[in-house]
Write an enzyme that holds these catalytic residues in place. Structure first.
Site, PDB file in Angstrom:
ATOM      1  N   ASN A   7      -4.793  23.123 -26.000  1.00 38.20           N
ATOM      2  CA  ASN A   7      -4.632  21.678 -26.173  1.00 38.20           C
ATOM      3  C   ASN A   7      -5.967  21.116 -26.669  1.00 38.20           C
ATOM      4  O   ASN A   7      -6.903  20.968 -25.891  1.00 38.20           O
ATOM      5  CB  ASN A   7      -4.228  21.057 -24.821  1.00 38.20           C
ATOM      6  CG  ASN A   7      -4.077  19.557 -24.898  1.00 38.20           C
ATOM      7  OD1 ASN A   7      -4.076  18.973 -25.986  1.00 38.20           O
ATOM      8  ND2 ASN A   7      -3.933  18.920 -23.748  1.00 38.20           N
ATOM      9  N   TRP A   8      -6.012  20.840 -27.973  1.00 36.90           N
ATOM     10  CA  TRP A   8      -7.281  20.372 -28.554  1.00 36.90           C
ATOM     11  C   TRP A   8      -7.556  18.899 -28.245  1.00 36.90           C
ATOM     12  O   TRP A   8      -8.641  18.398 -28.542  1.00 36.90           O
ATOM     13  CB  TRP A   8      -7.269  20.576 -30.080  1.00 36.90           C
ATOM     14  CG  TRP A   8      -7.385  21.995 -30.516  1.00 36.90           C
ATOM     15  CD1 TRP A   8      -7.442  23.106 -29.726  1.00 36.90           C
ATOM     16  CD2 TRP A   8      -7.468  22.467 -31.873  1.00 36.90           C
ATOM     17  NE1 TRP A   8      -7.555  24.243 -30.501  1.00 36.90           N
ATOM     18  CE2 TRP A   8      -7.571  23.871 -31.828  1.00 36.90           C
ATOM     19  CE3 TRP A   8      -7.458  21.849 -33.121  1.00 36.90           C
ATOM     20  CZ2 TRP A   8      -7.671  24.654 -32.974  1.00 36.90           C
ATOM     21  CZ3 TRP A   8      -7.544  22.625 -34.269  1.00 36.90           C
ATOM     22  CH2 TRP A   8      -7.658  24.018 -34.190  1.00 36.90           C
ATOM     23  N   LYS A   9      -6.556  18.206 -27.713  1.00 36.25           N
ATOM     24  CA  LYS A   9      -6.701  16.760 -27.429  1.00 36.25           C
ATOM     25  C   LYS A   9      -7.169  16.041 -28.703  1.00 36.25           C
ATOM     26  O   LYS A   9      -6.685  16.376 -29.779  1.00 36.25           O
ATOM     27  CB  LYS A   9      -7.618  16.553 -26.224  1.00 36.25           C
ATOM     28  CG  LYS A   9      -7.142  17.393 -25.019  1.00 36.25           C
ATOM     29  CD  LYS A   9      -7.797  17.039 -23.727  1.00 36.25           C
ATOM     30  CE  LYS A   9      -7.245  17.916 -22.616  1.00 36.25           C
ATOM     31  NZ  LYS A   9      -7.763  17.572 -21.298  1.00 36.25           N
ATOM     32  N   HIS A  91       1.766  15.120 -20.586  1.00 31.55           N
ATOM     33  CA  HIS A  91       0.394  15.457 -20.167  1.00 31.55           C
ATOM     34  C   HIS A  91      -0.168  14.289 -19.350  1.00 31.55           C
ATOM     35  O   HIS A  91       0.118  13.128 -19.647  1.00 31.55           O
ATOM     36  CB  HIS A  91      -0.481  15.727 -21.403  1.00 31.55           C
ATOM     37  CG  HIS A  91      -1.808  16.301 -21.029  1.00 31.55           C
ATOM     38  ND1 HIS A  91      -2.847  15.507 -20.601  1.00 31.55           N
ATOM     39  CD2 HIS A  91      -2.250  17.580 -20.964  1.00 31.55           C
ATOM     40  CE1 HIS A  91      -3.877  16.287 -20.299  1.00 31.55           C
ATOM     41  NE2 HIS A  91      -3.537  17.537 -20.513  1.00 31.55           N
ATOM     42  N   GLU A  93      -2.899  12.867 -19.314  1.00 25.39           N
ATOM     43  CA  GLU A  93      -3.650  11.850 -20.064  1.00 25.39           C
ATOM     44  C   GLU A  93      -2.705  10.862 -20.745  1.00 25.39           C
ATOM     45  O   GLU A  93      -3.052   9.701 -20.951  1.00 25.39           O
ATOM     46  CB  GLU A  93      -4.594  12.530 -21.067  1.00 25.39           C
ATOM     47  CG  GLU A  93      -5.779  13.128 -20.327  1.00 25.39           C
ATOM     48  CD  GLU A  93      -6.437  14.315 -20.990  1.00 25.39           C
ATOM     49  OE1 GLU A  93      -6.195  14.560 -22.188  1.00 25.39           O
ATOM     50  OE2 GLU A  93      -7.184  15.022 -20.285  1.00 25.39           O
ATOM     51  N   GLU A 159      -0.624  21.188 -13.872  1.00 28.18           N
ATOM     52  CA  GLU A 159      -1.994  20.765 -14.166  1.00 28.18           C
ATOM     53  C   GLU A 159      -2.434  19.734 -13.126  1.00 28.18           C
ATOM     54  O   GLU A 159      -2.166  18.537 -13.290  1.00 28.18           O
ATOM     55  CB  GLU A 159      -2.050  20.104 -15.543  1.00 28.18           C
ATOM     56  CG  GLU A 159      -1.801  21.059 -16.674  1.00 28.18           C
ATOM     57  CD  GLU A 159      -2.643  20.657 -17.878  1.00 28.18           C
ATOM     58  OE1 GLU A 159      -3.448  21.488 -18.302  1.00 28.18           O
ATOM     59  OE2 GLU A 159      -2.524  19.538 -18.356  1.00 28.18           O
ATOM     60  N   GLY A 169     -10.312  14.170 -14.946  1.00 30.05           N
ATOM     61  CA  GLY A 169     -10.494  15.130 -13.854  1.00 30.05           C
ATOM     62  C   GLY A 169     -11.895  15.129 -13.279  1.00 30.05           C
ATOM     63  O   GLY A 169     -12.783  14.406 -13.728  1.00 30.05           O
ATOM     64  N   SER A 209      -9.453  23.308 -16.260  1.00 33.40           N
ATOM     65  CA  SER A 209     -10.750  24.005 -16.211  1.00 33.40           C
ATOM     66  C   SER A 209     -10.634  25.524 -16.322  1.00 33.40           C
ATOM     67  O   SER A 209     -11.399  26.256 -15.700  1.00 33.40           O
ATOM     68  CB  SER A 209     -11.517  23.645 -14.925  1.00 33.40           C
ATOM     69  OG  SER A 209     -11.813  22.272 -14.908  1.00 33.40           O
ATOM     70  N   GLY A 230      -7.732  23.379 -22.288  1.00 33.79           N
ATOM     71  CA  GLY A 230      -8.279  22.260 -23.044  1.00 33.79           C
ATOM     72  C   GLY A 230      -9.659  22.597 -23.581  1.00 33.79           C
ATOM     73  O   GLY A 230      -9.794  23.266 -24.611  1.00 33.79           O
ATOM     74  N   GLY A 231     -10.671  22.171 -22.861  1.00 32.71           N
ATOM     75  CA  GLY A 231     -12.061  22.306 -23.326  1.00 32.71           C
ATOM     76  C   GLY A 231     -12.417  23.683 -23.871  1.00 32.71           C
ATOM     77  O   GLY A 231     -13.019  23.787 -24.952  1.00 32.71           O
TER      78      GLY A 231
HETATM   79  P1  PGA Z   1      -9.253  21.529 -19.507  1.00 38.44           P
HETATM   80  O1  PGA Z   1      -7.967  20.665 -19.933  1.00 38.44           O
HETATM   81  O2  PGA Z   1      -8.932  22.961 -19.779  1.00 38.44           O
HETATM   82  O3  PGA Z   1     -10.347  20.992 -20.369  1.00 38.44           O
HETATM   83  O4  PGA Z   1      -9.473  21.271 -18.045  1.00 38.44           O
HETATM   84  C1  PGA Z   1      -6.676  21.080 -19.644  1.00 38.44           C
HETATM   85  C2  PGA Z   1      -5.712  20.022 -20.063  1.00 38.44           C
HETATM   86  O5  PGA Z   1      -5.951  18.829 -19.812  1.00 38.44           O
HETATM   87  O6  PGA Z   1      -4.673  20.325 -20.680  1.00 38.44           O
END
Ligand code: PGA
Length: 251
Positions: A7-9, A91, A93, A159, A169, A209, A230-231
């Protein structure tokens, strides 16, 4: 076969960077046989990122109507036309920043299925919330009127909001045994809704994470078969190491 959703957001900022990252991920993934990766970039990069053997693409969201006068929205058919296989729905967010309710998420699931996309339904509790009622409510309302046949195409991503590395988070990772008990709880709710046989077949992913150093600990059980990253999916080297570790687990 483990599945990994990247998930590149709202990253990166340039198409050239998106192409370079996708190329790096593709060349790492094509050497690996035990994983399927779905990269979910911002919509505007999808035309440049063509799915390959075990590296597919997905949207981070879609609109609940199939077409029409909905300024700023993207339909499931548009995603399909851009060769997406997957779409992330609900998600945290989007639930928090865009005010998405379980009813909206349910309508989006229906739209995704009508568009022949495989939805990844995200559920998770906030810091201080009790997991049980939150997850049960998200699943029961989110999956309303979804048939047994439709459920087969849906994956659930657990999540916990507090465990996401950025944004909303705290960045404190969820302990593997906590992720496992959440997955077991999700299966219990799915069993109540759809029966045990089907509930056991549904893919459950963990997200929050996840990086190359902790990835193995979440997959060492027969309940969690995938990851939503994500990150760590924005750093080509870190993500390659993560993919190699998951591949070596031979799930
Ligand atoms: P993260 O994000 O791996 O950066 O914690 C996961 C997500 O929000 O899908």
């Amino acid at each position: 076969m483990a599945f990994i959703i990247a998930n590149w957001k709202m990253n990166p900022q340039k198409a050239s960077e998106a192409k370079a990252l996708f190329e790096a991920v593709s060349s790492a993934a094509k050497r690996l046989n035990n994983i399927e990766v779905a990269v979910c970039p911002p919509f505007c990069f999808l035309p440049f990122l063509k799915p390959k053997k075990n590296i597919l693409t997905g949207g981070q969201d879609l609109f609940w109507e199939l077409q029409g006068a909905y300024t700023g929205e993207i339909s499931g058919k548009m995603l399909k036309d851009l060769e997406c296989d997957y779409v992330i729905i609900g998600h945290s967010e989007r639930r928090l920043n865009a005010g998405e309710t379980n009813e909206i998420i349910n309508a989006k699931l229906q739209a995704a299925l009508k568009s022949d996309l495989k939805p990844i339904l995200c559920v998770g509790e906030k810091q201080g919330e009790e997991l049980g009622p939150v997850i049960a409510g998200q699943l029961e309302a989110g999956l309303k009127n979804i048939s047994k046949n439709q459920l087969r195409d849906i994956a659930i991503a657990y999540e916990p909001i507090w465990a996401i590395s950025s944004g909303l988070g705290t960045g404190n990772p969820c302990k593997p045994d906590e992720a496992l008990s959440a997955a077991l709880f999700i299966r219990k709710i799915l069993t109540n809704l759809y029966g045990r046989y089907l509930a056991e077949k549904i893919k459950i992913a963990y997200g929050g994470s996840v990086d190359a150093s902790n990835v193995g600990s979440y997959l060492q059980n027969n309940q969690i078969g995938g990851l939503l990253v994500g990150g760590a999916s924005l750093d080509a080297d870190e993500f390659r190491k993560l993919l190699e570790k998951v591949n070596d687990l031979q799930i």
